[in-house]
Enzyme design. Sequence first.
Site, mmCIF file in Angstrom:
data_model
loop_
_atom_site.group_PDB
_atom_site.id
_atom_site.type_symbol
_atom_site.label_atom_id
_atom_site.label_comp_id
_atom_site.label_asym_id
_atom_site.label_seq_id
_atom_site.Cartn_x
_atom_site.Cartn_y
_atom_site.Cartn_z
ATOM 1 C CB CYS A 69 5.264 0.592 0.291
ATOM 2 S SG CYS A 69 6.491 -0.583 -0.202
ATOM 3 C CG ASP A 110 -0.237 -0.052 2.530
ATOM 4 O OD1 ASP A 110 0.964 0.267 2.558
ATOM 5 O OD2 ASP A 110 -0.861 -0.395 3.543
ATOM 6 C CG HIS A 146 6.469 -2.575 -3.670
ATOM 7 N ND1 HIS A 146 5.468 -2.530 -2.719
ATOM 8 C CD2 HIS A 146 7.126 -3.748 -3.468
ATOM 9 C CE1 HIS A 146 5.509 -3.640 -1.994
ATOM 10 N NE2 HIS A 146 6.509 -4.383 -2.424
#
Length: 301
Positions: free
Chosen positions: A78, A75, A288
Amino acid sequence: EEDIYRDAEEIEREKMLLVCETGSSEHKLSVAPEMDIMEYCVKEWRGNTPVAKRMKKGYEAVSQKFAFIRRVRGDNYCALRATLFQALSQATQLPSWLQSADFTMLPEKLLSKYDWIKQWQLKQKLGRKMGEISDEIKEYLMLLKKKWKNISEIKAANERQEACDELFKNEEEEYSLYEALKFLMLNTAIELYNDDKNGRRVPVFSWLLFARDTSSNPCQLMHNHLNQIGHSGGLEQVEMFLLAYTLRYTIQVYRLYKYNTDEFITLYPNDPKEDWPVVTLITEDDRHYNIPVGMCQETVL
């Protein structure tokens, strides 16, 4: 949770990966168990496109230093999640900035000076009164101090790791810690902004932080960036520097898509203080972040 980086199918697949062996969604792990780093690479990058080849080379280079990877829930918290998990899992003492007597008075102190902080967004809730915001952030800061102290007092590394795993299974506490970090980042930004205005020396990233049209001052930074973290956006590159300065940690990141360039291993800040601890992350796209673990023994050929 909204995620601006990945499609619905990928998010759902990741959720399935992060459910414990019990199969109960109540025991979701924010940080998945260790997996052999090259097995992970083969699983994720099957093709022979130029991008896939570069990623494989990047993972091979990382595997010379780290044996395993732990996948982090993707999400928009991160970057905070990966950094805090690493910091806590190797913590052996409470950082000096967490030891100050007036640490938990920070929300009250800032709100008395900056009326616009009343518009701080916490956990998707809006329209609080000033006292409510102050009290809630104070609770988050107290929780951060308590958890960091408790975990750092655990001497055995494996037991400390287990305590971190347990903490990052508790969504209520976990997300409260991220809100504390975000508020501390705002405090750091305000200090840097004021230092610059008063002619004091500030790190280069601070100029870049406030050179953006969307964050020319701390109020705009709060509205357009910090309030969005965890909701509609993650951390941008310049905010990784802000996070590092806030924690007083050097964040070392293997940026796989930059393999074979000078930016493959990037440090935040790029002129780290010698006494700052180092945490290491890994990213394929600067959006990410996962965690490399299990440092390999250096060998001499």
